[in-house]
Design a protein around this motif. Structure first.
Motif, mmCIF file in Angstrom:
data_model
loop_
_atom_site.group_PDB
_atom_site.id
_atom_site.type_symbol
_atom_site.label_atom_id
_atom_site.label_comp_id
_atom_site.label_asym_id
_atom_site.label_seq_id
_atom_site.Cartn_x
_atom_site.Cartn_y
_atom_site.Cartn_z
ATOM 1 N N ALA A 23 36.646 16.269 88.566
ATOM 2 C CA ALA A 23 37.074 17.673 88.523
ATOM 3 C C ALA A 23 37.740 18.012 87.193
ATOM 4 O O ALA A 23 37.480 19.070 86.607
ATOM 5 C CB ALA A 23 38.021 17.966 89.678
ATOM 6 N N PHE A 24 38.583 17.130 86.701
ATOM 7 C CA PHE A 24 39.234 17.385 85.416
ATOM 8 C C PHE A 24 38.255 17.316 84.249
ATOM 9 O O PHE A 24 38.366 18.074 83.293
ATOM 10 C CB PHE A 24 40.398 16.420 85.195
ATOM 11 C CG PHE A 24 41.650 16.884 85.854
ATOM 12 C CD1 PHE A 24 42.369 17.955 85.343
ATOM 13 C CD2 PHE A 24 42.106 16.276 86.996
ATOM 14 C CE1 PHE A 24 43.527 18.399 85.958
ATOM 15 C CE2 PHE A 24 43.259 16.707 87.628
ATOM 16 C CZ PHE A 24 43.978 17.776 87.101
ATOM 17 N N THR A 25 37.289 16.424 84.316
ATOM 18 C CA THR A 25 36.286 16.332 83.252
ATOM 19 C C THR A 25 35.447 17.603 83.198
ATOM 20 O O THR A 25 35.198 18.149 82.118
ATOM 21 C CB THR A 25 35.383 15.100 83.463
ATOM 22 O OG1 THR A 25 36.202 13.927 83.486
ATOM 23 C CG2 THR A 25 34.348 14.975 82.364
ATOM 24 N N ILE A 26 35.026 18.100 84.345
ATOM 25 C CA ILE A 26 34.237 19.337 84.385
ATOM 26 C C ILE A 26 35.047 20.500 83.848
ATOM 27 O O ILE A 26 34.551 21.309 83.052
ATOM 28 C CB ILE A 26 33.718 19.603 85.811
ATOM 29 C CG1 ILE A 26 32.655 18.565 86.173
ATOM 30 C CG2 ILE A 26 33.153 21.010 85.937
ATOM 31 C CD1 ILE A 26 32.257 18.559 87.634
ATOM 32 N N SER A 27 36.316 20.600 84.244
ATOM 33 C CA SER A 27 37.144 21.711 83.744
ATOM 34 C C SER A 27 37.361 21.604 82.237
ATOM 35 O O SER A 27 37.430 22.625 81.547
ATOM 36 C CB SER A 27 38.478 21.766 84.490
ATOM 37 O OG SER A 27 39.249 20.627 84.218
ATOM 38 N N TYR A 29 35.157 20.458 80.071
ATOM 39 C CA TYR A 29 33.932 20.903 79.420
ATOM 40 C C TYR A 29 33.724 22.409 79.551
ATOM 41 O O TYR A 29 33.096 23.024 78.695
ATOM 42 C CB TYR A 29 32.714 20.171 79.982
ATOM 43 C CG TYR A 29 32.606 18.739 79.507
ATOM 44 C CD1 TYR A 29 32.782 18.413 78.173
ATOM 45 C CD2 TYR A 29 32.321 17.714 80.390
ATOM 46 C CE1 TYR A 29 32.683 17.104 77.733
ATOM 47 C CE2 TYR A 29 32.207 16.405 79.954
ATOM 48 C CZ TYR A 29 32.392 16.101 78.624
ATOM 49 O OH TYR A 29 32.291 14.809 78.187
ATOM 50 N N LEU A 30 34.222 23.026 80.614
ATOM 51 C CA LEU A 30 34.045 24.460 80.810
ATOM 52 C C LEU A 30 35.083 25.298 80.064
ATOM 53 O O LEU A 30 34.858 26.483 79.826
ATOM 54 C CB LEU A 30 34.082 24.797 82.297
ATOM 55 C CG LEU A 30 32.947 24.224 83.140
ATOM 56 C CD1 LEU A 30 33.141 24.587 84.598
ATOM 57 C CD2 LEU A 30 31.600 24.697 82.644
ATOM 58 N N SER A 31 36.200 24.708 79.684
ATOM 59 C CA SER A 31 37.295 25.476 79.081
ATOM 60 C C SER A 31 36.934 26.209 77.785
ATOM 61 O O SER A 31 37.412 27.333 77.589
ATOM 62 C CB SER A 31 38.515 24.585 78.872
ATOM 63 O OG SER A 31 38.240 23.575 77.939
ATOM 64 N N ALA A 34 35.820 29.874 78.077
ATOM 65 C CA ALA A 34 36.745 30.888 78.585
ATOM 66 C C ALA A 34 36.744 32.130 77.697
ATOM 67 O O ALA A 34 37.018 33.233 78.161
ATOM 68 C CB ALA A 34 38.147 30.313 78.690
ATOM 69 N N THR A 85 27.171 23.031 78.575
ATOM 70 C CA THR A 85 28.049 23.956 77.857
ATOM 71 C C THR A 85 27.931 23.791 76.349
ATOM 72 O O THR A 85 28.072 24.767 75.611
ATOM 73 C CB THR A 85 29.524 23.798 78.288
ATOM 74 O OG1 THR A 85 29.947 22.451 78.059
ATOM 75 C CG2 THR A 85 29.706 24.177 79.738
#
Length: 104
Positions: A23-27, A29-31, A34, A85
């Motif tokens: 979950a932290f790795t995905i967040s 990469y998505l940050s 923003a 991403t």
């Protein structure tokens, strides 16, 4: 402290830790996406770092390939969004060049 103290079964502990890290790795990469609305609105990628995009692409691709070799979904799955991403950011750099100002 949660994993070793509150989860007694080692297999359950490992599975929950894998989900937590995924979950932290995905967040992570998505940050950078923003600021997507800001980039499209200004038609400039000044707020994105091209070297970071290249590094993210290479790192996430490497980890994905490594996870595939190990048949480990906790490594493979969270790194695929890094590839996606990064490709989106490469497209943004192509579509909306940073302009004359020095990117940061």
């Amino acid at each position: 402290g949660y994993f070793p103290l509150l989860v007694a079964d080692p297999r359950t502990r490992l599975a929950r830790l894998g989900l937590f890290c995924s979950a932290f790795t995905i967040s992570m990469y998505l940050s950078p996406l923003a600021d997507l609305a800001k980039i499209v609105q200004s038609r400039s990628t000044r707020c994105l770092s091209f070297p970071l995009t290249v590094t993210t692409f290479l790192a996430s691709t490497s980890w994905t390939l490594y996870g595939l070799q190990l048949h480990d979904p906790y490594i493979t799955i969270p790194n695929v969004p890094g590839i996606v991403t990064s490709v989106v950011r490469f497209w943004l750099f192509w579509r909306y060049p940073p302009g004359q100002e020095k990117p940061y």
